[in-house]
Design a protein around this motif. Structure first.
Motif, PDB file in Angstrom:
ATOM      1  N   SER A 192       0.855  -1.180   0.000  1.00 44.29           N
ATOM      2  CA  SER A 192       0.000   0.000   0.000  1.00 44.29           C
ATOM      3  C   SER A 192       0.895   1.235   0.000  1.00 44.29           C
ATOM      4  O   SER A 192       2.119   1.128   0.067  1.00 44.29           O
ATOM      5  CB  SER A 192      -0.899   0.016   1.243  1.00 44.29           C
ATOM      6  OG  SER A 192      -0.113   0.223   2.413  1.00 44.29           O
ATOM      7  N   VAL A 194       1.369  -4.109  -6.705  1.00 39.76           N
ATOM      8  CA  VAL A 194       0.158  -3.756  -5.962  1.00 39.76           C
ATOM      9  C   VAL A 194      -1.082  -4.237  -6.702  1.00 39.76           C
ATOM     10  O   VAL A 194      -1.146  -4.208  -7.925  1.00 39.76           O
ATOM     11  CB  VAL A 194       0.092  -2.224  -5.720  1.00 39.76           C
ATOM     12  CG1 VAL A 194      -0.028  -1.470  -7.024  1.00 39.76           C
ATOM     13  CG2 VAL A 194      -1.063  -1.857  -4.783  1.00 39.76           C
ATOM     14  N   TRP A 248      -4.886  -2.931  -2.868  1.00 35.43           N
ATOM     15  CA  TRP A 248      -4.947  -1.570  -2.333  1.00 35.43           C
ATOM     16  C   TRP A 248      -5.564  -0.596  -3.322  1.00 35.43           C
ATOM     17  O   TRP A 248      -6.071   0.470  -2.929  1.00 35.43           O
ATOM     18  CB  TRP A 248      -3.552  -1.104  -1.921  1.00 35.43           C
ATOM     19  CG  TRP A 248      -3.560   0.230  -1.251  1.00 35.43           C
ATOM     20  CD1 TRP A 248      -3.904   0.502   0.049  1.00 35.43           C
ATOM     21  CD2 TRP A 248      -3.247   1.498  -1.854  1.00 35.43           C
ATOM     22  NE1 TRP A 248      -3.823   1.864   0.290  1.00 35.43           N
ATOM     23  CE2 TRP A 248      -3.413   2.488  -0.862  1.00 35.43           C
ATOM     24  CE3 TRP A 248      -2.836   1.887  -3.129  1.00 35.43           C
ATOM     25  CZ2 TRP A 248      -3.180   3.837  -1.105  1.00 35.43           C
ATOM     26  CZ3 TRP A 248      -2.608   3.229  -3.380  1.00 35.43           C
ATOM     27  CH2 TRP A 248      -2.782   4.195  -2.374  1.00 35.43           C
TER      28      TRP A 248
END
Length: 256
Positions: free
Chosen positions: A86, A103, A106
């Motif tokens: 995050s 990622v 997130w």
């Protein structure tokens, strides 16, 4: 040309190969194909010694931080890091030795709605060149729908050329897991691979279903060499019998 990119999948602090579609919050129904005796750091050292670049360490749930840090320390700037990333911890992982962070969850709210603002914010925080977006997906009647939370929750994002264009403004690579075939060694999703190869806007790595060297060759052919590949459960260093690790090392050297 298509390159082999190595992986280190971590579950409860151990290097494992699992059937992706069996991951869940409570662990019920989890199917493990392989649990390594060697540590994450030992795998990282092997990849470093064989000059395999662009690989990734993925934390599948909690309890993997120490093993992930050990692997990054074994090969500083040699591996990408994903799992629980995050804006609060992305820079920390890069400082710990990750070449890039990966990622997925997130970027979405709890209902699976994508936030382009979050992607922009993270890109600005660490730099586009440090950011890889994981578009793990499952087949649906719409094509391929991105899934989050260890592939349990379908989001509102479909993998299309338009969505790839949109997100590519803010990241440097895509990692694309075909979750429905992940860990099954039953063949890759060549329709997905072909679509990705036709797009080819930024570097991409495909994961899921590789069972033999023929599957590696098929990804090279169907993507016109524009999509890289990672191999999991079929690989001999992960207890498999379909693909030889040293053959993949030689593949990369031959195609350089």
């Amino acid at each position: 040309m298509t390159k082999f990119r190595p992986c280190i999948d971590l579950h409860n602090g151990q290097v494992k190969q699992i059937v992706g579609g069996t991951l869940s919050d409570d662990g019920a129904g989890l199917k493990e194909n392989f649990v390594a005796d060697a540590s994450a750091a030992e795998f990282a050292e092997q990849y470093r010694d064989d000059s395999l670049t662009g690989g990734h360490v993925i934390q599948l749930g909690p309890g993997n931080r120490d093993a992930a840090l050990d692997s990054l320390a074994a090969w500083p700037s040699g591996l990408q890091l994903g799992g629980g990333v995050s804006i609060e911890n992305a820079a920390e992982w890069i400082s710990a030795g990750a070449s890039q962070v990966i990622v997925t969850s997130w970027l979405f709210d709890q209902d699976g709605n994508f936030s382009i603002d979050r992607l922009k914010e993270l890109s600005q925080e660490i730099g586009k060149e440090r950011l890889v977006v994981d578009l793990s997906c499952r087949r649906t009647d719409k094509g391929w729908t991105v899934a989050m939370n260890r592939w349990q929750t379908l989001t509102n994002v479909e993998i299309t050329k338009a969505s790839l264009d949109r997100m590519a403004e803010y990241c440097s690579e895509y990692l694309i897991h075909a979750a429905d075939v992940e860990g099954l060694c039953g063949g890759v999703d060549l329709e997905l691979v072909s679509m990705l190869g036709d797009w080819a806007g930024i570097p991409m790595t495909y994961a899921g279903g590789v069972g033999s060297m023929q599957d590696v060759l098929a990804v090279d052919t169907h993507s016109s060499g524009k999509v890289d590949i990672t191999v999991g459960s079929a690989l001999d260093i992960f207890g498999g019998s379909g693909v030889n690790y040293q053959e993949l090392v030689a593949w990369n050297q031959r195609e350089s």
